[in-house]
Design an enzyme around this catalytic site. Structure first.
Site, PDB file in Angstrom:
ATOM      1  CB  CYS A 119      40.780   4.386  -7.617  1.00  0.00           C
ATOM      2  SG  CYS A 119      41.500   6.022  -7.598  1.00  0.00           S
ATOM      3  CG  ASP A 313      33.487   9.381  -9.299  1.00  0.00           C
ATOM      4  OD1 ASP A 313      34.343   8.571  -8.966  1.00  0.00           O
ATOM      5  OD2 ASP A 313      32.836   9.278 -10.357  1.00  0.00           O
TER       6      ASP A 313
HETATM    7  N1  EPU Z   1      32.310  -2.747 -15.342  1.00  0.00           N
HETATM    8  C1  EPU Z   1      32.336  -4.092 -15.656  1.00  0.00           C
HETATM    9  N2  EPU Z   1      32.900  -4.465 -16.850  1.00  0.00           N
HETATM   10  C2  EPU Z   1      33.417  -3.549 -17.728  1.00  0.00           C
HETATM   11  C3  EPU Z   1      33.385  -2.185 -17.399  1.00  0.00           C
HETATM   12  C4  EPU Z   1      32.824  -1.801 -16.189  1.00  0.00           C
HETATM   13  O1  EPU Z   1      31.866  -4.921 -14.885  1.00  0.00           O
HETATM   14  O2  EPU Z   1      33.908  -3.950 -18.789  1.00  0.00           O
HETATM   15  C5  EPU Z   1      31.733  -2.321 -14.058  1.00  0.00           C
HETATM   16  C6  EPU Z   1      32.803  -1.724 -13.116  1.00  0.00           C
HETATM   17  O3  EPU Z   1      33.476  -2.736 -12.409  1.00  0.00           O
HETATM   18  C7  EPU Z   1      31.989  -0.813 -12.238  1.00  0.00           C
HETATM   19  C8  EPU Z   1      30.891  -0.314 -13.178  1.00  0.00           C
HETATM   20  O4  EPU Z   1      30.839  -1.246 -14.267  1.00  0.00           O
HETATM   21  O5  EPU Z   1      31.414  -1.547 -11.201  1.00  0.00           O
HETATM   22  C9  EPU Z   1      31.101   1.081 -13.711  1.00  0.00           C
HETATM   23  O6  EPU Z   1      32.335   1.165 -14.396  1.00  0.00           O
HETATM   24  P1  EPU Z   1      32.594   2.197 -15.560  1.00  0.00           P
HETATM   25  O7  EPU Z   1      33.125   1.464 -16.723  1.00  0.00           O
HETATM   26  O8  EPU Z   1      31.374   3.029 -15.753  1.00  0.00           O
HETATM   27  O9  EPU Z   1      33.698   3.104 -14.916  1.00  0.00           O
HETATM   28  P2  EPU Z   1      35.118   3.508 -15.513  1.00  0.00           P
HETATM   29  O10 EPU Z   1      34.997   3.914 -16.915  1.00  0.00           O
HETATM   30  O11 EPU Z   1      36.132   2.496 -15.145  1.00  0.00           O
HETATM   31  C10 EPU Z   1      34.805   6.038 -14.962  1.00  0.00           C
HETATM   32  C11 EPU Z   1      35.563   7.049 -14.159  1.00  0.00           C
HETATM   33  C12 EPU Z   1      35.373   6.782 -12.668  1.00  0.00           C
HETATM   34  C13 EPU Z   1      33.882   6.848 -12.363  1.00  0.00           C
HETATM   35  C14 EPU Z   1      33.130   5.844 -13.232  1.00  0.00           C
HETATM   36  C15 EPU Z   1      31.625   5.901 -13.036  1.00  0.00           C
HETATM   37  C16 EPU Z   1      37.400   7.545 -15.572  1.00  0.00           C
HETATM   38  C17 EPU Z   1      38.856   7.475 -15.821  1.00  0.00           C
HETATM   39  N3  EPU Z   1      36.964   6.968 -14.484  1.00  0.00           N
HETATM   40  O12 EPU Z   1      35.396   4.775 -14.630  1.00  0.00           O
HETATM   41  O13 EPU Z   1      36.026   7.846 -12.014  1.00  0.00           O
HETATM   42  O14 EPU Z   1      33.683   6.548 -11.002  1.00  0.00           O
HETATM   43  O15 EPU Z   1      33.419   6.081 -14.619  1.00  0.00           O
HETATM   44  O16 EPU Z   1      31.150   7.154 -13.341  1.00  0.00           O
HETATM   45  O17 EPU Z   1      36.655   8.150 -16.339  1.00  0.00           O
HETATM   46  C18 EPU Z   1      37.424   8.852 -10.403  1.00  0.00           C
HETATM   47  O18 EPU Z   1      37.475   9.845 -11.151  1.00  0.00           O
HETATM   48  O19 EPU Z   1      37.887   8.849  -9.236  1.00  0.00           O
HETATM   49  C19 EPU Z   1      36.779   7.627 -10.881  1.00  0.00           C
HETATM   50  C20 EPU Z   1      36.908   6.453 -10.272  1.00  0.00           C
END
Ligand code: EPU
Length: 465
Positions: A119, A313
Site C-alpha cells: 500500500c 493498521d
Molecule cells: N522503514 C524504513 N526502512 C526499512 C523498513 C521500514 O524506513 O527498511 C520504515 C517504513 O517506511 C515505515 C516503518 O519503518 O515507516 C515501519 O515499517 P515496517 O517495516 O515495520 O512495515 P512493513 O514490514 O513494510 C508490515 C505490515 C504492514 C504494517 C507494518 C507495521 C506486512 C506485509 N505489512 O509492513 O501492514 O502496517 O508492518 O506493523 O506485514 C497492512 O496489512 O495493511 C499493512 C500495511
C-alpha cells in the site's frame, strides 16, 4: 472491476469468525522456502495476498496444495527452479523483498527481486533490510531493468552471523534478517527487533523447523544457524486487524458482534481504547464479543506504535469510530508518515477532521521535525453521509466500508482489489451480521445505477496484483 453497494444505518448483530493473519501466513510461506521440508499450514485465510504469495513460491519451484474451504495449505520446495522473481510481482505486495533473506542460504545464483510494493502509505524504503542482509555477508546491488529496477543479491562467501542493530523495529527488516540468519554461520543477534505477534508466529515456525532462536526482554533476538530441518505443521495466528475491524463495525453501528477466534493478548492496547471510548467488550472462551453500550465518549488520545502499542493498521477504522464519539479526540501516527490521506474522503462524508504536521503526543516520533501531516484532531459526533468512493489502500478501504455502513443512504465503493488482498469473504461476513451490502460488477449497470464520475474513476483504477 467490481463495486460494493452499501446501504448503511443498520446495527450489525451476530457472530463471525476472524481468519488467519495475512501478515503472518505470507511470511510463513516465504519461510518455508528455507528448507526442502514440507510445511502444512492450518487457518490459512482465503485472500488475494495468499494467492499472490503462492504464485510467487510456485515461480521459485514450490509445490503447493491449498484447500481453501478447509483453510489448509501444504507447501514443499525440494529444488529451486529459479531465484529470479519476475517483474510482474513488482509492486504486488511487501513479500518479494523477503525472498532475499529466505533464498540467500539456498543458492549460489543471484537472487533477483523487483522493488517492494504494498500500500502507498508513505515512502516505505527497504534500507534497513538491505543493510542488515549486507552485514550478514550478502552483496546487494540495485540495477535498472527494462521497466523498473530490481535488487540483485548473492552471498558467494556464505552468510556469517553478526550483530544487527535495527534503527527502528521494522517488521519487514526483522523478518528478512531472521530468515537470512537461519543459514548464517554461528549466531546472529538482532537488536531493537520488532516483536509483533505475527513475528512471534514466524519465530514459532522457525523453531519447529529446527532453528534455535530466543528473545530477550529488551527486544533482542538471538538466532543460531540451523543444523537440520524438520517438517512442520503450524496453525496461523488470528488476524488481529480483521478482528478489530469487525469489532469496530459492530460498535460504531450500535450493534453487538461476537468475533470468534479473536485472541485476547494481541488485542490488549485496542481493548484499552475501547474502555476509554465507553465501548463494550467481553472476552469469552471462543473469542471476544464487542458491543455498543451507550454514547461513545470522545476526548481520547491515540498514538500508533510498534507492538505492544496501538497498531497503525487499527487506526483507520478507529478514526471512523471516533467520528461517532462525543468530543474532540487526537490521533498521532508514529509508524507511517503519510497514513491520513483517506480522512479527506471522510470529511466529504461529514466528518470533522483536521490534520497537523506537529506531533500531537509524547511518543518518540521520527516525523517530529518534518512536514508530514501525521496527527489529526477529530471532533464528534457527526453524522456521516453516503458517498461514491474509490479505495486508495487496504486499511483505508475498510474505513470507507465502515463509514458507508454508518451512512443511511447508498454508497458505492470501488478499488475492491485492495480489500480482497486482506479481508477474507468480507461481503459474506458483513451480510451475516445483517449489513445491507452487495458486490456487483461495474459492467452490470442494471444492478447498480452508478454516478458517471464513479464510472470514470473505476475505469481508471488498475488492479496492481
Ligand atoms: N522503514 C524504513 N526502512 C526499512 C523498513 C521500514 O524506513 O527498511 C520504515 C517504513 O517506511 C515505515 C516503518 O519503518 O515507516 C515501519 O515499517 P515496517 O517495516 O515495520 O512495515 P512493513 O514490514 O513494510 C508490515 C505490515 C504492514 C504494517 C507494518 C507495521 C506486512 C506485509 N505489512 O509492513 O501492514 O502496517 O508492518 O506493523 O506485514 C497492512 O496489512 O495493511 C499493512 C500495511
Amino acid at each position: 472491476m467490481d463495486i460494493l453497494k452499501i446501504k448503511g444505518g443498520k446495527p450489525l448483530e451476530g457472530k463471525v469468525k476472524a481468519a488467519g493473519a495475512k501478515n503472518a501466513i505470507t511470511k510463513l510461506l516465504v519461510a518455508s522456502l528455507l528448507s526442502d521440508k514440507k510445511a502444512v499450514f492450518h487457518n490459512v485465510p482465503d485472500i488475494a495476498e495468499v494467492d499472490v504469495t503462492v504464485e510467487l513460491c510456485r515461480e521459485i519451484g514450490s509445490h503447493v496444495q491449498w484447500n481453501r474451504a478447509e483453510g489448509i495449505l501444504e507447501i514443499v520446495t525440494k529444488d529451486l527452479k529459479t531465484s529470479y522473481v519476475p517483474q510482474r510481482f513488482s509492486g504486488s505486495n511487501r513479500i518479494p523483498i523477503l525472498m532475499i533473506g529466505s533464498l540467500l542460504g539456498r543458492t549460489d545464483e543471484d537472487i533477483i527481486v523487483p522493488t517492494a510494493g504494498g500500500c502507498k502509505i508513505g515512502k516505505r524504503p527497504v534500507d534497513f533490510h538491505l543493510s542488515a542482509l549486507e552485514k550478514l555477508g550478502a552483496q546487494i546491488e540495485y540495477r535498472e531493468m527494462k521497466k523498473e529496477g530490481a535488487y540483485f543479491a548473492r552471498a558467494h562467501h556464505g552468510l556469517k552471523g553478526a550483530i544487527i542493530d535495527l534503527p527502528f523495529p521494522s517488521v519487514g527488516a526483522t523478518e528478512n534478517t531472521l530468515l537470512a540468519a537461519v543459514h548464517a554461520k554461528g549466531k546472529t543477534v538482532i537488536r531493537n527487533a520488532a516483536i509483533e505477534p505475527e513475528i512471534m508466529d514466524l519465530i514459532l515456525f522457525l523453531q519447529k523447523l529446527g532453528v534455535r532462536i530466543g528473545i530477550e526482554a529488551d527486544r533482542t533476538i538471538h538466532v543460531y544457524q540451523a543444523q537440520q530441518f524438520y517438517e512442520v505443521e503450524h496453525i496461523v495466528i488470528t488476524d488481529r486487524i480483521e478482528a478489530a475491524s469487525l469489532a469496530l463495525a459492530g460498535i460504531s453501528t450500535k450493534g453487538r458482534v461476537f468475533v470468534e477466534s479473536t485472541q485476547h493478548l494481541p488485542m490488549i492496547s485496542f481493548l484499552n481504547k475501547l474502555h476509554e471510548v465507553n465501548a463494550g467488550f467481553e472476552v469469552k472462551k471462543e473469542g471476544i464479543e464487542f458491543f455498543y453500550k451507550g454514547p461513545l465518549r470522545g476526548g481520547i488520545h491515540v498514538e500508533t506504535d510498534v507492538h505492544p502499542g496501538f497498531m497503525t493498521d487499527w487506526q483507520q477504522p478507529f478514526v471512523v469510530l471516533l467520528t461517532q464519539a462525543n468530543g474532540a479526540s487526537v490521533v498521532h501516527e508514529t509508524v507511517y508518515e503519510n497514513r491520513f490521506g483517506y480522512t479527506e474522503t471522510l470529511k466529504l462524508m461529514g466528518a470533522d477532521i483536521e490534520p497537523f504536521t506537529q506531533c500531537l503526543g509524547n511518543k518518540p516520533c521520527r516525523f517530529a521535525s518534518h512536514n508530514f501531516l501525521h496527527s489529526i484532531v477529530i471532533k464528534g459526533a457527526t453524522p456521516l453521509m453516503s458517498k461514491d468512493i474509490v479505495i486508495p489502500d487496504l486499511r483505508a478501504g475498510f474505513a470507507y466500508v465502515l463509514a458507508a455502513l454508518l451512512a443511511p443512504d447508498i454508497s458505492h465503493i470501488s478499488g475492491l482489489h485492495f480489500l480482497d488482498r486482506g479481508y477474507e469473504h468480507l461481503v459474506e461476513k458483513l451480510s451475516l451480521l445483517g449489513a445491507d451490502i452487495t458486490r456487483v460488477s461495474s459492467s452490470n449497470k442494471s444492478d447498480t445505477p452508478l454516478h458517471p464520475l464513479l464510472d470514470a474513476l473505476v475505469g481508471a483504477t488498475t488492479n496492481r496484483k
